[in-house]
Scaffold this motif. Sequence first.
Motif, mmCIF file in Angstrom:
data_model
loop_
_atom_site.group_PDB
_atom_site.id
_atom_site.type_symbol
_atom_site.label_atom_id
_atom_site.label_comp_id
_atom_site.label_asym_id
_atom_site.label_seq_id
_atom_site.Cartn_x
_atom_site.Cartn_y
_atom_site.Cartn_z
ATOM 1 N N ALA A 64 0.872 -1.197 0.061
ATOM 2 C CA ALA A 64 0.117 0.205 -0.001
ATOM 3 C C ALA A 64 0.827 1.221 0.125
ATOM 4 O O ALA A 64 0.289 2.198 -0.556
ATOM 5 N N THR A 65 1.885 1.153 0.720
ATOM 6 C CA THR A 65 2.799 2.344 0.742
ATOM 7 C C THR A 65 3.530 2.755 -0.695
ATOM 8 O O THR A 65 3.180 3.851 -1.207
ATOM 9 N N SER A 66 3.718 1.735 -1.563
ATOM 10 C CA SER A 66 4.276 2.167 -2.856
ATOM 11 C C SER A 66 3.002 2.699 -3.582
ATOM 12 O O SER A 66 3.232 3.521 -4.567
ATOM 13 N N MET A 67 1.968 1.984 -3.530
ATOM 14 C CA MET A 67 0.692 2.615 -4.267
ATOM 15 C C MET A 67 0.290 3.969 -3.754
ATOM 16 O O MET A 67 -0.074 4.711 -4.737
ATOM 17 N N ALA A 68 0.251 4.283 -2.458
ATOM 18 C CA ALA A 68 0.165 5.685 -1.972
ATOM 19 C C ALA A 68 1.160 6.581 -2.444
ATOM 20 O O ALA A 68 0.537 7.797 -2.947
ATOM 21 N N VAL A 69 2.382 6.404 -2.560
ATOM 22 C CA VAL A 69 3.352 7.265 -3.234
ATOM 23 C C VAL A 69 3.137 7.421 -4.676
ATOM 24 O O VAL A 69 3.113 8.707 -5.195
ATOM 25 N N GLU A 70 2.840 6.345 -5.551
ATOM 26 C CA GLU A 70 2.440 6.455 -6.839
ATOM 27 C C GLU A 70 1.370 7.431 -7.214
ATOM 28 O O GLU A 70 1.061 7.903 -8.002
ATOM 29 N N ARG A 71 0.275 7.182 -6.094
ATOM 30 C CA ARG A 71 -0.873 8.164 -6.335
ATOM 31 C C ARG A 71 -0.529 9.395 -5.842
ATOM 32 O O ARG A 71 -1.751 10.287 -5.727
ATOM 33 N N GLY A 72 0.233 9.848 -5.226
ATOM 34 C CA GLY A 72 0.669 11.273 -4.756
ATOM 35 C C GLY A 72 0.884 11.596 -3.247
ATOM 36 O O GLY A 72 0.860 12.773 -2.835
ATOM 37 N N ALA A 73 1.110 10.714 -2.654
ATOM 38 C CA ALA A 73 1.271 10.964 -1.153
ATOM 39 C C ALA A 73 2.738 11.464 -0.958
ATOM 40 O O ALA A 73 3.676 10.934 -1.583
ATOM 41 N N HIS A 74 3.023 12.293 -0.189
ATOM 42 C CA HIS A 74 4.501 12.715 0.208
ATOM 43 C C HIS A 74 5.019 12.382 1.373
ATOM 44 O O HIS A 74 6.215 12.250 1.438
ATOM 45 N N VAL A 75 4.374 11.864 2.445
ATOM 46 C CA VAL A 75 4.910 11.577 3.573
ATOM 47 C C VAL A 75 4.109 10.272 4.327
ATOM 48 O O VAL A 75 2.910 10.233 4.298
ATOM 49 N N ILE A 76 4.892 9.158 4.361
ATOM 50 C CA ILE A 76 4.513 8.115 5.004
ATOM 51 C C ILE A 76 4.613 7.997 6.250
ATOM 52 O O ILE A 76 5.946 7.853 6.927
ATOM 53 N N ARG A 77 3.785 7.995 7.378
ATOM 54 C CA ARG A 77 3.753 7.470 8.728
ATOM 55 C C ARG A 77 3.819 6.076 9.042
ATOM 56 O O ARG A 77 3.006 5.616 8.641
ATOM 57 N N THR A 78 4.928 5.678 9.839
ATOM 58 C CA THR A 78 5.134 4.245 9.843
ATOM 59 C C THR A 78 5.913 3.979 11.285
ATOM 60 O O THR A 78 6.670 4.632 11.823
ATOM 61 N N HIS A 79 5.622 2.753 11.835
ATOM 62 C CA HIS A 79 6.526 2.148 12.922
ATOM 63 C C HIS A 79 7.705 1.296 12.253
ATOM 64 O O HIS A 79 8.711 0.812 12.784
ATOM 65 N N ASP A 80 7.602 1.044 10.672
ATOM 66 C CA ASP A 80 8.448 0.313 10.113
ATOM 67 C C ASP A 80 9.314 0.947 9.252
ATOM 68 O O ASP A 80 9.288 1.125 8.045
ATOM 69 N N VAL A 81 10.274 1.735 9.676
ATOM 70 C CA VAL A 81 10.891 2.565 8.799
ATOM 71 C C VAL A 81 11.731 2.276 7.535
ATOM 72 O O VAL A 81 11.416 2.713 6.733
ATOM 73 N N ALA A 82 12.595 1.184 7.878
ATOM 74 C CA ALA A 82 13.521 0.844 6.793
ATOM 75 C C ALA A 82 12.805 0.125 5.772
ATOM 76 O O ALA A 82 12.830 0.783 4.428
ATOM 77 N N GLU A 83 11.933 -0.613 5.920
ATOM 78 C CA GLU A 83 11.062 -1.250 4.892
ATOM 79 C C GLU A 83 10.227 -0.488 4.167
ATOM 80 O O GLU A 83 9.881 -0.176 2.925
ATOM 81 N N THR A 84 9.678 0.771 4.904
ATOM 82 C CA THR A 84 8.524 1.465 4.410
ATOM 83 C C THR A 84 9.441 2.592 3.361
ATOM 84 O O THR A 84 8.849 2.801 2.547
ATOM 85 N N ARG A 85 10.599 2.896 3.942
ATOM 86 C CA ARG A 85 11.428 3.781 3.088
ATOM 87 C C ARG A 85 11.479 3.342 1.507
ATOM 88 O O ARG A 85 11.484 3.778 0.588
ATOM 89 N N ASP A 86 11.803 1.671 1.651
ATOM 90 C CA ASP A 86 12.386 1.160 0.415
ATOM 91 C C ASP A 86 10.987 1.260 -0.570
ATOM 92 O O ASP A 86 11.116 1.568 -1.948
ATOM 93 N N ALA A 87 10.034 0.760 0.245
ATOM 94 C CA ALA A 87 8.765 0.589 -0.763
ATOM 95 C C ALA A 87 8.368 2.259 -1.236
ATOM 96 O O ALA A 87 7.774 2.112 -2.219
ATOM 97 N N ALA A 88 8.534 3.248 -0.552
ATOM 98 C CA ALA A 88 7.951 4.460 -0.838
ATOM 99 C C ALA A 88 8.994 4.756 -2.175
ATOM 100 O O ALA A 88 8.403 5.621 -3.044
ATOM 101 N N LEU A 89 10.447 4.599 -2.031
ATOM 102 C CA LEU A 89 11.122 4.823 -3.143
ATOM 103 C C LEU A 89 10.775 4.069 -4.404
ATOM 104 O O LEU A 89 10.855 4.758 -5.666
ATOM 105 N N VAL A 90 10.387 2.884 -4.319
ATOM 106 C CA VAL A 90 9.730 2.160 -5.452
ATOM 107 C C VAL A 90 8.733 2.724 -6.001
ATOM 108 O O VAL A 90 8.349 2.958 -7.071
ATOM 109 N N GLY A 91 7.717 3.113 -5.221
ATOM 110 C CA GLY A 91 6.535 4.032 -5.632
ATOM 111 C C GLY A 91 6.878 5.176 -6.330
ATOM 112 O O GLY A 91 6.256 5.587 -7.352
#
Length: 405
Positions: free
Chosen positions: A237-264
Motif C-alpha cells: 500500500a505504501t508504494s501505491m500511495a506514493v504512486e498516487r501522490g502521497a508525500h509523507v508516509i507515517r510508519t513504525h517500520d521505517v527501513a522497509e517503508t522507506r524502500d517501498a516508498a522509493l519504489v512507488g
Amino acid sequence: MRNVDAAGLGIGDDHPPRIMGVLNVSAESPYDPSVYDDPGEAAEYVDEELIGEGADIVDVGLESANKDLDVLSAEQELDRLDTAVETLGSTSGDAVWSIETRYHEVADEALARGFDMVNDICGFADPEMPRVCREHDAAVSKMASPPDLERPGAIEDVDDIYEALSMNGFTDKTILDPAFGGWSVEKTHADDRETFHRLREFRGYGRPLLVSINRKSFLKTIAGRSTEEALPVSLAATSMAVERGAHVIRTHDVAETRDAALVGAEFARDRVRSGDEAGAVAVEELDVTTVREAEHHLDRLDADPSVAGDAVVRTYELRGLTDEAVGALRAATAEPDADAAFALAGSAAAETAVPPSATDGGSPADGGAGLLVATPTGVSAARSSISGVSAALDAALEPIDGGSK
C-alpha cells in the motif's frame, strides 16, 4: 502543487517521499515496539530504529488516539511533554521532530522547546492551532476531522473528507492527512479502502499529503493477516500511495517503508512541469484520473466546474457489435465536437475509408469489435445519441456512462 519547508526538509512533488517514524511516550498506545517512557531508552530507539533506518521525521505521540480511551486534557499532555523534550535533546541523529497533539497550548510549548512541526490529529478543531503554527513558522499536518476535539478522524462518510480537510483554513505550511483507520465505530474498512482508492482527490487543494496506513486493519483484513503479520500489505500500500501522490508516509517500520516508498516514487507517472523561473509562464500537468479529481482542482482555482467532464479520457474495447451498433457508434462519434472517437477493429487494413452508416462494419459471425475513446461527457453524449438502436448496446454503455466519474 505547493511544496512545504519543514525546518529545512522539503516536502512535496519536488522532493522524494518522506518517512515519518513514530515514537509514543504514552503507555496506553496500542503498538508496543514504539512505546517508551524513559527518555534514555526512547532516544536510543529513535537513533537506532527511526533515524538510523532512514526516518526524515520523528513524530512523538503524547497520548493514544484510541477511540475507546478517555481523551487527555491539554494540561495532562503538557505533563508528558518533558519526556518528549528530554528525548529530543538526547538523540544524536538529524531529523525533523513533530509533536502529535490536538491542542494549540501543547503545540506552542513543544515548538518553543525544540520541536519543528505539528501533527494535528483533530485538523484544526482547535481554531487557535493555525495561529500558533504561523507564529512559529512551523509545518503542520492536518488530519480530516469533525469540529470536535474529542473525535479525531471521525469522518464517517468518505464524501465528507475533502471538505473536512478545509476546516478553519490552512497555513502556508499545511500538509493534509485524509485520516485512515478506525477513528469511529461507524467508519468501516470499506470506507478506508474507498478513501485510498480516491487518494488523488485530496491533492485538489494543491498541498502535500501525509498517509498513516502502517499495519492498518483495512489492509491486513484483505489478506487475512494479524498486526504482527501485516508488514507486507503495508509495504504494498505504501508504494501505491506514493504512486498516487502521497508525500509523507507515517510508519513504525521505517527501513522497509522507506524502500517501498522509493519504489512507488520511481514508477509514478512523469508529469510536465516547467516555467518556474521569473517572468515565465508556469506549466504543471496535474495528476487527474477522474472527474471528481478535476472538479476539486477547478474549485481550488474558482474555475468553471463544467469542464471537469472533459478532463479525463477513457478507452473501452467493445465486442459482439452488430452492424447496426457499429454504424450507430461511428455516426455518434463522427462530429468534430463529439468528445469521442470509435475505431472499428480491422478498419486500418481497409483500402478505402468507409463513411458511417447503419450497415457497415464487416463483422464476423460473433459480432464486430472496436475501441471507443471518449471523455465522460463524450460517453454521455454518445449514449444519448445511440439510445434505442440496440438493446444490447444500450446495456453495454450504461455502466460505462455511470462509472466514468
